[in-house]
Enzyme design. Structure first.
Site, PDB file in Angstrom:
ATOM      1  N   GLN A 192      -9.147 -11.707  11.888  1.00  0.00           N
ATOM      2  CA  GLN A 192      -9.198 -12.941  11.107  1.00  0.00           C
ATOM      3  C   GLN A 192      -8.206 -13.981  11.621  1.00  0.00           C
ATOM      4  O   GLN A 192      -7.015 -13.703  11.727  1.00  0.00           O
ATOM      5  CB  GLN A 192      -8.892 -12.649   9.641  1.00  0.00           C
ATOM      6  CG  GLN A 192      -8.919 -13.890   8.773  1.00  0.00           C
ATOM      7  CD  GLN A 192      -8.989 -13.558   7.292  1.00  0.00           C
ATOM      8  OE1 GLN A 192      -7.971 -13.236   6.679  1.00  0.00           O
ATOM      9  NE2 GLN A 192     -10.178 -13.605   6.729  1.00  0.00           N
ATOM     10  N   THR A 250      -0.320 -21.234   3.001  1.00  0.00           N
ATOM     11  CA  THR A 250      -1.267 -20.486   2.169  1.00  0.00           C
ATOM     12  C   THR A 250      -2.583 -21.206   1.883  1.00  0.00           C
ATOM     13  O   THR A 250      -2.628 -22.434   1.763  1.00  0.00           O
ATOM     14  CB  THR A 250      -0.623 -20.107   0.818  1.00  0.00           C
ATOM     15  OG1 THR A 250      -1.601 -19.435   0.024  1.00  0.00           O
ATOM     16  CG2 THR A 250      -0.157 -21.339   0.054  1.00  0.00           C
ATOM     17  N   GLU A 251      -3.631 -20.400   1.742  1.00  0.00           N
ATOM     18  CA  GLU A 251      -4.938 -20.893   1.313  1.00  0.00           C
ATOM     19  C   GLU A 251      -4.855 -21.470  -0.102  1.00  0.00           C
ATOM     20  O   GLU A 251      -5.694 -22.278  -0.512  1.00  0.00           O
ATOM     21  CB  GLU A 251      -5.927 -19.717   1.338  1.00  0.00           C
ATOM     22  CG  GLU A 251      -7.351 -20.057   0.977  1.00  0.00           C
ATOM     23  CD  GLU A 251      -8.299 -18.892   1.283  1.00  0.00           C
ATOM     24  OE1 GLU A 251      -8.245 -18.351   2.410  1.00  0.00           O
ATOM     25  OE2 GLU A 251      -9.089 -18.524   0.407  1.00  0.00           O
ATOM     26  N   ARG A 305     -12.404 -11.036   5.731  1.00  0.00           N
ATOM     27  CA  ARG A 305     -11.786 -10.765   4.437  1.00  0.00           C
ATOM     28  C   ARG A 305     -11.646 -12.055   3.643  1.00  0.00           C
ATOM     29  O   ARG A 305     -11.283 -13.087   4.193  1.00  0.00           O
ATOM     30  CB  ARG A 305     -10.399 -10.155   4.650  1.00  0.00           C
ATOM     31  CG  ARG A 305      -9.613  -9.991   3.371  1.00  0.00           C
ATOM     32  CD  ARG A 305      -8.304  -9.294   3.588  1.00  0.00           C
ATOM     33  NE  ARG A 305      -7.333 -10.053   4.355  1.00  0.00           N
ATOM     34  CZ  ARG A 305      -6.620 -11.077   3.884  1.00  0.00           C
ATOM     35  NH1 ARG A 305      -6.789 -11.488   2.635  1.00  0.00           N
ATOM     36  NH2 ARG A 305      -5.738 -11.693   4.648  1.00  0.00           N
ATOM     37  N   SER A 345      -6.673  -8.983   0.099  1.00  0.00           N
ATOM     38  CA  SER A 345      -5.854  -7.998   0.826  1.00  0.00           C
ATOM     39  C   SER A 345      -4.831  -7.361  -0.109  1.00  0.00           C
ATOM     40  O   SER A 345      -4.616  -6.143  -0.072  1.00  0.00           O
ATOM     41  CB  SER A 345      -5.152  -8.636   2.020  1.00  0.00           C
ATOM     42  OG  SER A 345      -4.352  -9.721   1.606  1.00  0.00           O
ATOM     43  N   LEU A 346      -4.207  -8.166  -0.980  1.00  0.00           N
ATOM     44  CA  LEU A 346      -3.247  -7.572  -1.919  1.00  0.00           C
ATOM     45  C   LEU A 346      -3.979  -6.581  -2.816  1.00  0.00           C
ATOM     46  O   LEU A 346      -3.469  -5.509  -3.141  1.00  0.00           O
ATOM     47  CB  LEU A 346      -2.569  -8.662  -2.758  1.00  0.00           C
ATOM     48  CG  LEU A 346      -1.640  -9.609  -1.993  1.00  0.00           C
ATOM     49  CD1 LEU A 346      -0.868 -10.485  -2.966  1.00  0.00           C
ATOM     50  CD2 LEU A 346      -0.668  -8.837  -1.130  1.00  0.00           C
ATOM     51  N   LEU A 391       2.512 -19.169   8.455  1.00  0.00           N
ATOM     52  CA  LEU A 391       1.360 -19.333   7.564  1.00  0.00           C
ATOM     53  C   LEU A 391       1.584 -20.412   6.506  1.00  0.00           C
ATOM     54  O   LEU A 391       2.653 -20.520   5.912  1.00  0.00           O
ATOM     55  CB  LEU A 391       1.124 -17.992   6.858  1.00  0.00           C
ATOM     56  CG  LEU A 391       0.027 -17.924   5.798  1.00  0.00           C
ATOM     57  CD1 LEU A 391      -1.335 -18.025   6.444  1.00  0.00           C
ATOM     58  CD2 LEU A 391       0.140 -16.619   5.021  1.00  0.00           C
ATOM     59  N   HIS A 417      -6.554 -17.275  10.433  1.00  0.00           N
ATOM     60  CA  HIS A 417      -6.343 -18.025   9.191  1.00  0.00           C
ATOM     61  C   HIS A 417      -6.468 -19.509   9.499  1.00  0.00           C
ATOM     62  O   HIS A 417      -5.930 -19.974  10.503  1.00  0.00           O
ATOM     63  CB  HIS A 417      -4.958 -17.708   8.621  1.00  0.00           C
ATOM     64  CG  HIS A 417      -4.764 -18.167   7.211  1.00  0.00           C
ATOM     65  ND1 HIS A 417      -4.617 -19.492   6.888  1.00  0.00           N
ATOM     66  CD2 HIS A 417      -4.720 -17.479   6.041  1.00  0.00           C
ATOM     67  CE1 HIS A 417      -4.486 -19.596   5.557  1.00  0.00           C
ATOM     68  NE2 HIS A 417      -4.540 -18.388   5.031  1.00  0.00           N
ATOM     69  N   GLU A 437      -3.813  -2.569   5.212  1.00  0.00           N
ATOM     70  CA  GLU A 437      -4.398  -3.239   6.380  1.00  0.00           C
ATOM     71  C   GLU A 437      -4.663  -2.287   7.532  1.00  0.00           C
ATOM     72  O   GLU A 437      -5.581  -2.497   8.320  1.00  0.00           O
ATOM     73  CB  GLU A 437      -3.495  -4.397   6.845  1.00  0.00           C
ATOM     74  CG  GLU A 437      -4.170  -5.290   7.890  1.00  0.00           C
ATOM     75  CD  GLU A 437      -3.349  -6.524   8.264  1.00  0.00           C
ATOM     76  OE1 GLU A 437      -2.423  -6.872   7.509  1.00  0.00           O
ATOM     77  OE2 GLU A 437      -3.656  -7.134   9.303  1.00  0.00           O
ATOM     78  N   PHE A 474      -9.746 -19.549  -4.952  1.00  0.00           N
ATOM     79  CA  PHE A 474      -9.502 -19.147  -3.577  1.00  0.00           C
ATOM     80  C   PHE A 474     -10.813 -19.197  -2.808  1.00  0.00           C
ATOM     81  O   PHE A 474     -11.885 -19.306  -3.400  1.00  0.00           O
ATOM     82  CB  PHE A 474      -8.892 -17.732  -3.541  1.00  0.00           C
ATOM     83  CG  PHE A 474      -7.520 -17.704  -2.925  1.00  0.00           C
ATOM     84  CD1 PHE A 474      -6.471 -18.357  -3.535  1.00  0.00           C
ATOM     85  CD2 PHE A 474      -7.286 -17.046  -1.717  1.00  0.00           C
ATOM     86  CE1 PHE A 474      -5.208 -18.356  -2.961  1.00  0.00           C
ATOM     87  CE2 PHE A 474      -6.024 -17.037  -1.138  1.00  0.00           C
ATOM     88  CZ  PHE A 474      -4.979 -17.697  -1.762  1.00  0.00           C
ATOM     89  N   ALA A 528       0.835  -1.198   0.000  1.00  0.00           N
ATOM     90  CA  ALA A 528       0.000   0.000   0.000  1.00  0.00           C
ATOM     91  C   ALA A 528       0.872   1.251   0.000  1.00  0.00           C
ATOM     92  O   ALA A 528       0.635   2.196  -0.764  1.00  0.00           O
ATOM     93  CB  ALA A 528      -0.935  -0.004   1.209  1.00  0.00           C
ATOM     94  N   GLY A 529       1.896   1.256   0.837  1.00  0.00           N
ATOM     95  CA  GLY A 529       2.743   2.436   0.964  1.00  0.00           C
ATOM     96  C   GLY A 529       3.482   2.765  -0.319  1.00  0.00           C
ATOM     97  O   GLY A 529       3.494   3.913  -0.776  1.00  0.00           O
ATOM     98  N   ARG A 575     -12.881 -17.835   5.270  1.00  0.00           N
ATOM     99  CA  ARG A 575     -11.912 -18.181   6.310  1.00  0.00           C
ATOM    100  C   ARG A 575     -12.532 -18.257   7.699  1.00  0.00           C
ATOM    101  O   ARG A 575     -12.166 -19.124   8.497  1.00  0.00           O
ATOM    102  CB  ARG A 575     -10.775 -17.154   6.325  1.00  0.00           C
ATOM    103  CG  ARG A 575      -9.870 -17.313   5.136  1.00  0.00           C
ATOM    104  CD  ARG A 575      -8.753 -16.300   5.151  1.00  0.00           C
ATOM    105  NE  ARG A 575      -7.857 -16.563   4.030  1.00  0.00           N
ATOM    106  CZ  ARG A 575      -6.839 -15.785   3.701  1.00  0.00           C
ATOM    107  NH1 ARG A 575      -6.576 -14.692   4.400  1.00  0.00           N
ATOM    108  NH2 ARG A 575      -6.073 -16.096   2.680  1.00  0.00           N
ATOM    109  N   ASP A 592       1.351   0.376  14.185  1.00  0.00           N
ATOM    110  CA  ASP A 592       1.885   1.736  14.350  1.00  0.00           C
ATOM    111  C   ASP A 592       0.932   2.807  13.816  1.00  0.00           C
ATOM    112  O   ASP A 592       0.689   3.812  14.478  1.00  0.00           O
ATOM    113  CB  ASP A 592       3.241   1.874  13.633  1.00  0.00           C
ATOM    114  CG  ASP A 592       4.266   0.853  14.105  1.00  0.00           C
ATOM    115  OD1 ASP A 592       3.952   0.076  15.032  1.00  0.00           O
ATOM    116  OD2 ASP A 592       5.373   0.831  13.548  1.00  0.00           O
ATOM    117  N   HIS A 623      -4.212 -13.742  12.043  1.00  0.00           N
ATOM    118  CA  HIS A 623      -3.599 -13.471  10.745  1.00  0.00           C
ATOM    119  C   HIS A 623      -3.774 -12.043  10.256  1.00  0.00           C
ATOM    120  O   HIS A 623      -2.871 -11.465   9.659  1.00  0.00           O
ATOM    121  CB  HIS A 623      -4.219 -14.434   9.733  1.00  0.00           C
ATOM    122  CG  HIS A 623      -3.678 -14.314   8.338  1.00  0.00           C
ATOM    123  ND1 HIS A 623      -2.340 -14.432   8.048  1.00  0.00           N
ATOM    124  CD2 HIS A 623      -4.298 -14.083   7.149  1.00  0.00           C
ATOM    125  CE1 HIS A 623      -2.160 -14.280   6.738  1.00  0.00           C
ATOM    126  NE2 HIS A 623      -3.320 -14.058   6.174  1.00  0.00           N
TER     127      HIS A 623
END
Lengths: 558, 316
Positions: free
Chosen positions: A227, A241-242, A372, A377-378, A239, A229, A361, A114, A14-15, A273, A208, A337
């Site tokens: 959430q 992955t799903e 979610r 999320s990506l 993790l 996972h 996030e 997914f 995101a940043g 999930r 933060d 998660h």
């Protein structure tokens, strides 16, 4: 004093997407990040990114509806429509930047299935999609020469007359504290996973941005929506992955039974999930687990598929469990998660505070509502990262810098000096954090109820009290990570407090917030977001209605 | 189990003995990694111990360090595999990079070298409206280099960087190959031209240290060899490095074993008087100590088998 039109805090997906967007608008843009950009936790996203590519017959409305249903009707539908509509362009743009997405036989982008969606619309790079995207965005940041303050830790927002005019930050390498003036600030600091123990999240994921925005007056929304996972390793919480289930893996209980057929007869392992995690927890509670785990079975997928499409989890399973996924099922359990909640924003990432934006996030637009969907999320990071970057740049380009006192950094300097001056009383950052993490993981996990959440809320209050006297034993200026951890812990405790307060407020079960004492969804009273705003006496809780456009709530089954 | 971490520490704020080894004895579970033990140390014994880390699952690349003298990720290195018979594990910061504090090094030089290879896609012509069409195989091939997490372990243990700080190094060169190998990238020849310069792809000595150190199977040296091969095929054959490789192969093909004398004379160029004069004293010293390769280079008896290997490779 440093100064930039737009300052982005955090350099995950995101940043960096926000910074690129702002820079492309012509704003002088800088990223401030406590770790080098490619260390950011977006790295750990494995499975993929959702998008309905309309030119191949997919329908964005179908994606939007799956997201609405996945959110248990708590997501704001206007925001979800924006995300689903802009998804295709976002994926193509990433491909053009250089992401090496997997292809189908015709050489076009390939997809996998997914959870929570009937259709395969998840674009992916093996099982390292987050890493692949993060490194490419950093390539673009290098190409565009965006200024990055690497290993600088933001300690507070500069607030003047109710407006955000920059940040105060510590250069971790030197320990120096500086004010950085900005016309717009975008918080992209990720979630708050480390407030829980265990968590799939990296050690840097400490809330933060939420901790910065909250005392500045921004609302934290839907913080009770945590959430778990369905597939994480016991112990360290790493993790799996799903995408493993997307490629066809089974979940088995101790009797070797594919138990999801009881809970989600249509979607089975690919239900949303919250549903899968709850089913696993039920199996384990009812004695059909082994050592607090159920099993993820990939054996029938075959070695070749595992080694090409799921090579990273294969490596992780081997490294940490000494299990070869092609030969043996792996024990897994639900693990903390992701947080659906965060800093309340509009669809342009704007908070009600002039000059303050948030994306990814740490923000709550809200597109994820009560739960979610995997691989959303990506998508959230790049769509709303770009939008917040554009909006923040537009605001910055139309105004001069606001006045900021020469002494803007002074308060934080004295706060840090007094933190370092504290006497050793036997307490430590690690002890307080662990107590917080175990408390939340016990009482605000897959299942909750009034008594437990009350207990947690009280415990967090006591930990906040302990925090006021907690010593930092390392006193140096250069790379004093103990000091950074102490500051992060302050942010996490504030988040933890709002997680408890929001959980106690929502008197129903919805999405990830499942109350054993109130097990039904209550659409009459609770199609509402819970917000927390800061006050000296603790969070002030309020509710605001969910935005509906076209999908009326119906019973949710998978 | 009990483990003793012998950690090489460095504190720039200490007035004397800025660098020293500190031992930490810990009780830890058997499955612990070096990083787990360092985190436990930091949390329970010594808050001042500086180490970068985040994901604990070998994807963020923060915790590269040397364990028992070799670079790797702390989170991927098991204590059980690293302890000596007394239960001691030596932990040091990475090499070839200045130490900031304890296990934290300054990676700015590392990143400057990454920047130097223009590490971003440079497509040719206008962008297509939709995605670039490319075979899945061509994308899968890139996964190996793309799997690089920029941890710096290869740079830490690179033997060329120890003596030649101008060398781009294994990470940057592997990154360069990630773009050369990408069918969407249109700057291949320009990239070859830049990598052909001193400090570029020909400066690797093929010592394999980077392949050993890399925790993600990127095998940087293999990527450097891919670069050389593809560059040579594209006509980049005029540098000393390229000629060295070519003459090396030629003499082996011709006689079945390396003709060192010819290699030394021909690599800089027979008529490169300056270089030949420069090499003369080495030749004389080698002669005086009986180490000069034979002037008459005889083929080995079974040379035809060696030639057949070459033919087979050339066929493929």
């Amino acid at each position: 004093m440093y100064e930039h039109d737009v300052v982005v805090v955090g350099a995950g997906l995101a940043g960096m997407r926000a910074a690129l967007a702002a820079a492309q608008q012509g704003a002088d843009t800088a990223i401030i990040t406590k770790v080098h950009p490619v260390r950011s936790h977006s790295n750990a996203a494995q499975g993929g990114i959702n998008a309905a590519l309309t030119d191949r017959g997919d329908d964005w409305e179908d994606h939007a509806y799956a997201t609405v249903k996945g959110s248990d009707y708590l997501g704001d539908q206007d925001a979800i429509e924006v995300m689903a509509q802009e998804a295709g362009a976002a994926v193509i743009e990433l491909e053009h930047m250089g992401v090496i997405f997997s292809r189908d036989e015709t050489g076009h982008l390939g997809t996998r299935r997914f959870g929570g969606q009937e259709r395969a619309r998840t674009f992916f790079v093996a099982d390292i999609t987050g890493q692949a995207m993060l490194h490419v965005l950093y390539e673009q940041v290098m190409k565009e020469n965006v200024r990055v303050y690497e290993e600088w830790f933001v300690t507070s927002l500069i607030m003047v007359d109710g407006e955000c005019r920059g940040v105060v930050a510590m250069d971790i390498m030197s320990g120096k504290i500086e004010a950085i003036r900005a016309k717009s600030v975008i918080l992209c600091t990720g979630g708050v996973g480390r407030a829980y123990e265990p968590s799939t999240n990296g050690l840097i994921v400490t809330g933060d941005g939420m901790g910065l925005a909250y005392p500045a007056g921004a609302a934290l929304m839907d913080m009770e929506m945590i959430q778990y996972h369905p597939t994480t390793l016991k112990g360290n919480g790493v993790l799996i992955t799903e995408a493993a289930r997307g490629e066809g893996a089974y979940l088995l209980n101790s009797e070797g039974d594919r138990f999801m057929k009881t809970y989600a007869p249509n979607m089975l392992e690919l239900a949303s999930r919250d549903v899968v995690s709850r089913s696993e927890a039920t199996e384990i509670q009812e004695g059909r687990g082994v050592d607090g785990c159920v099993f993820l079975d990939l054996r029938h997928l075959g070695r070749e598929l595992i080694e090409t499409k799921l090579s990273y989890i294969n490596e992780v399973a081997l490294d940490y469990m000494n299990i070869n996924l092609a030969d043996e099922p792996i024990p897994i359990q639900p693990g903390m998660h992701y947080i659906m909640g965060g800093i309340k924003t509009d669809v342009w990432g704007a908070t009600p505070i002039p000059g303050l934006y948030a994306a990814g996030e740490c923000a709550c637009v809200s597109v994820h509502g009560g739960n979610r969907l995997g691989a959303n999320s990506l998508l959230d990071t790049v769509v709303f990262g770009r939008r917040s970057g554009e909006a923040a740049a537009a605001r910055a380009l139309e105004r001069p810098f606001g006045r900021v006192s020469e002494h803007a950094a002074y308060l934080d300097e004295t706060r840090i000096i007094s933190l370092l001056d504290r006497k050793d009383n036997g307490d430590s950052v690690a002890k307080v954090r662990l107590a917080m993490g175990e408390t939340l993981n016990e009482h605000l996990a897959v299942f909750r109820e009034e008594q437990g959440m009350q207990t947690a809320a009280k415990a967090i209050q006591q930990l906040k009290e302990r925090y006021r006297y907690m010593p930092v034993k390392a006193k140096g200026k250069v790379f004093n990570t103990a000091l950074v951890f102490a500051l992060e812990l302050g942010f996490m405790l504030d988040c933890a407090e709002t997680i408890c307060a929001s959980g106690l407020t929502r008197k129903e079960s919805r999405g990830a917030h499942y109350r054993t004492d109130m097990p039904t969804r209550d659409d009459e009273n609770w199609l509402k977001h819970v917000t927390c705003t800061w006050s000296p006496d603790g969070p002030v809780v309020d509710t605001i209605p969910v935005t509906f456009t076209r999908w009326e709530p119906v019973e949710r089954t998978y | 189990m009990q483990v003793k971490l012998a950690v090489k520490r460095f504190d720039p704020e200490r007035e004397q003995d800025q660098s020293y080894v500190q031992d930490y004895t810990l009780d830890v579970p058997d499955h612990y990694t070096v990083l787990d033990a360092l985190i436990q140390t930091r949390e329970e014994v010594d808050e001042s111990l500086a180490v970068r880390c985040s994901c604990r699952a070998s994807i963020c690349g923060s915790c590269a360090m040397r364990v028992n003298g070799h670079a790797g990720l702390g989170c991927k290195t098991k204590l059980l595999d690293s302890m000596d018979k007394d239960g001691v594990v030596q932990v040091e910061p990475m090499g070839n990079q200045p130490v900031v504090k304890d296990l934290v090094v300054d990676m700015s030089v590392f990143w400057n070298k990454i920047r130097a290879v223009k590490p971003y896609l440079q497509p040719e012509g206008p962008e297509p409206e939709r995605e670039y069409v490319a075979s899945n195989d061509s994308m899968l091939k890139l996964l190996q280099t793309m799997g690089c997490i920029m941890c710096g372990a290869c740079v830490s243990d690179c033997t060329v960087l120890e003596v030649n700080e101008n060398f781009l190094g294994p990470a940057a060169l592997a990154k360069a190959y990630r773009f050369v190998g990408d069918p969407r990238d249109g700057a291949t020849n320009q990239r070859f031209g830049e990598l052909d310069e001193p400090g570029g792809m020909w400066d690797c000595t093929r010592c394999f240290e980077c392949v050993e150190a890399c925790p993600k199977g990127v095998a940087p040296m293999d990527q450097i060899m891919n670069l050389r091969e593809e560059a040579a095929a594209a006509g980049f054959t005029s540098t000393i490095g390229a000629r060295h490789a070519e003459i090396f192969a030629d003499t082996v093909k011709h006689s079945g074993w390396l003709d060192e004398l010819q290699l030394a004379v021909k690599t800089p160029g027979m008529f490169n008087i300056g270089a030949q004069l420069h090499n003369m004293p080495v030749g004389i010293r080698a002669f005086l100590r009986g180490k000069l390769p034979p002037i008459v280079h005889k083929a080995i008896p079974s040379v035809r088998f060696v030639r057949r290997i070459f033919e087979k490779i050339e066929e493929d």
